[in-house]
Design a protein around this motif. Structure first.
Motif, PDB file in Angstrom:
ATOM      1  N   GLU A  40       0.805  -1.228   0.000  1.00 53.38           N
ATOM      2  CA  GLU A  40       0.000   0.000   0.000  1.00 53.38           C
ATOM      3  C   GLU A  40       0.836   1.276   0.000  1.00 53.38           C
ATOM      4  OE1 GLU A  40      -3.146   0.227   2.861  1.00 53.38           O
ATOM      5  OE2 GLU A  40      -4.437  -0.758   1.404  1.00 53.38           O
ATOM      6  N   THR A  41       2.072   1.197   0.426  1.00 51.49           N
ATOM      7  CA  THR A  41       2.895   2.402   0.445  1.00 51.49           C
ATOM      8  C   THR A  41       3.257   2.865  -0.967  1.00 51.49           C
ATOM      9  OG1 THR A  41       4.972   1.171   0.610  1.00 51.49           O
ATOM     10  CG2 THR A  41       3.883   1.795   2.688  1.00 51.49           C
ATOM     11  N   LEU A  42       2.964   2.058  -1.975  1.00 55.14           N
ATOM     12  CA  LEU A  42       3.279   2.411  -3.359  1.00 55.14           C
ATOM     13  C   LEU A  42       2.108   3.054  -4.100  1.00 55.14           C
ATOM     14  CD1 LEU A  42       5.275  -0.799  -4.348  1.00 55.14           C
ATOM     15  CD2 LEU A  42       6.175   1.421  -3.626  1.00 55.14           C
ATOM     16  N   LEU A  43       0.958   3.204  -3.442  1.00 54.76           N
ATOM     17  CA  LEU A  43      -0.201   3.806  -4.101  1.00 54.76           C
ATOM     18  C   LEU A  43       0.163   5.174  -4.666  1.00 54.76           C
ATOM     19  CD1 LEU A  43      -3.084   2.943  -1.610  1.00 54.76           C
ATOM     20  CD2 LEU A  43      -2.658   1.921  -3.848  1.00 54.76           C
ATOM     21  N   PHE A  44      -0.341   5.489  -5.861  1.00 56.61           N
ATOM     22  CA  PHE A  44      -0.149   6.755  -6.579  1.00 56.61           C
ATOM     23  C   PHE A  44       1.255   6.922  -7.157  1.00 56.61           C
ATOM     24  CE2 PHE A  44      -3.307   7.977  -3.191  1.00 56.61           C
ATOM     25  CZ  PHE A  44      -4.401   7.744  -3.980  1.00 56.61           C
ATOM     26  N   ARG A  45       2.102   5.917  -7.018  1.00 54.37           N
ATOM     27  CA  ARG A  45       3.451   5.981  -7.581  1.00 54.37           C
ATOM     28  C   ARG A  45       3.383   5.678  -9.070  1.00 54.37           C
ATOM     29  NH1 ARG A  45       8.858   4.127  -5.219  1.00 54.37           N
ATOM     30  NH2 ARG A  45      10.237   4.953  -6.830  1.00 54.37           N
ATOM     31  N   ARG A  46       4.197   6.356  -9.860  1.00 52.97           N
ATOM     32  CA  ARG A  46       4.280   6.100 -11.298  1.00 52.97           C
ATOM     33  C   ARG A  46       4.964   4.759 -11.508  1.00 52.97           C
ATOM     34  NH1 ARG A  46       1.823   8.590 -14.482  1.00 52.97           N
ATOM     35  NH2 ARG A  46       3.247   8.189 -16.167  1.00 52.97           N
ATOM     36  N   ALA A  47       4.441   3.966 -12.453  1.00 53.03           N
ATOM     37  CA  ALA A  47       4.993   2.634 -12.693  1.00 53.03           C
ATOM     38  C   ALA A  47       4.695   2.206 -14.127  1.00 53.03           C
ATOM     39  CB  ALA A  47       4.402   1.633 -11.710  1.00 53.03           C
ATOM     40  N   SER A  48       5.367   1.141 -14.530  1.00 51.42           N
ATOM     41  CA  SER A  48       5.078   0.535 -15.826  1.00 51.42           C
ATOM     42  C   SER A  48       5.185  -0.975 -15.681  1.00 51.42           C
ATOM     43  CB  SER A  48       6.048   1.040 -16.898  1.00 51.42           C
ATOM     44  OG  SER A  48       7.367   0.688 -16.569  1.00 51.42           O
TER      45      SER A  48
END
Length: 192
Positions: A40-48
């Motif tokens: 959950e700490t990665l929510l809203f992080r840019r990723a591919s």
């Protein structure tokens, strides 16, 4: 009840505010590969991520935006695969076809079919989903619109209200207890 109110106010509220501050900083961090496991700490992080093969594409309600086209993907890696939100459509009968490929966007929660009561007993972390900035170019069958931008306001922070609720319950219990004591018949001790 007072202890529960203090717990919400002094423990849960500061933790949630720190978590929200972390989420607010995530869009400015460098892009990353879509994570294999929920965090959950990665929510809203840019990723591919790379969808080698979509195994299912379905529509899910998206409120004012209509319906979200969501694909379950095989990624070739061990783990649960990847869920990608390709775009939105107003047509509830849209047939979406996609052969897979590269998806880039931001990390969000995947739709969760658990009921509120079911989630109390099932502590499995909610899966994450990659929400595409723009629909992939090789999607056919429906004119998909781009997904909305991430919204920090979509993460609830009700702990101050919960604290007030517990303090209110404690006050009501104290009033009921006081009224019960006043209406209690008084018996006098008679000497024998």
């Amino acid at each position: 009840m007072i202890a529960l109110g203090l717990w919400q106010l002094l423990d849960r509220l500061p933790r949630k505010e720190a978590f929200l501050a972390q989420l607010a900083a995530n869009p400015a961090k460098p892009p990353m590969a879509f994570p294999r496991f929920p965090d959950e700490t990665l929510l809203f992080r840019r990723a591919s991520g790379l969808c080698l093969q979509p195994t299912d594409i379905k529509l899910a309600g998206a409120g004012k935006s209509g319906f979200r086209a969501i694909a379950e993907c095989k990624t070739g890696a061990e783990g649960p695969g990847m869920i990608a939100q390709l775009g939105t459509t107003r047509d509830p009968m849209a047939k979406i076809a996609w052969t897979g490929g590269e998806v880039s966007g931001f990390i969000s929660h995947a739709p969760d079919g658990r009921s509120l009561i079911g989630s109390l007993f099932n502590h499995t972390p909610q899966r994450l989903m990659l929400v595409a900035d723009t629909p992939p170019s090789n999607v056919t069958g429906a004119g998909l619109s781009p997904n909305g931008k991430p919204d920090l306001d979509s993460v609830p922070n009700n702990h101050l209200a919960y604290a007030g609720q517990w303090f209110f319950f404690a006050a009501i219990a104290a009033i009921i207890y006081t009224l019960a004591l006043r209406r209690r018949p008084r018996t006098e001790m008679e000497p024998r």
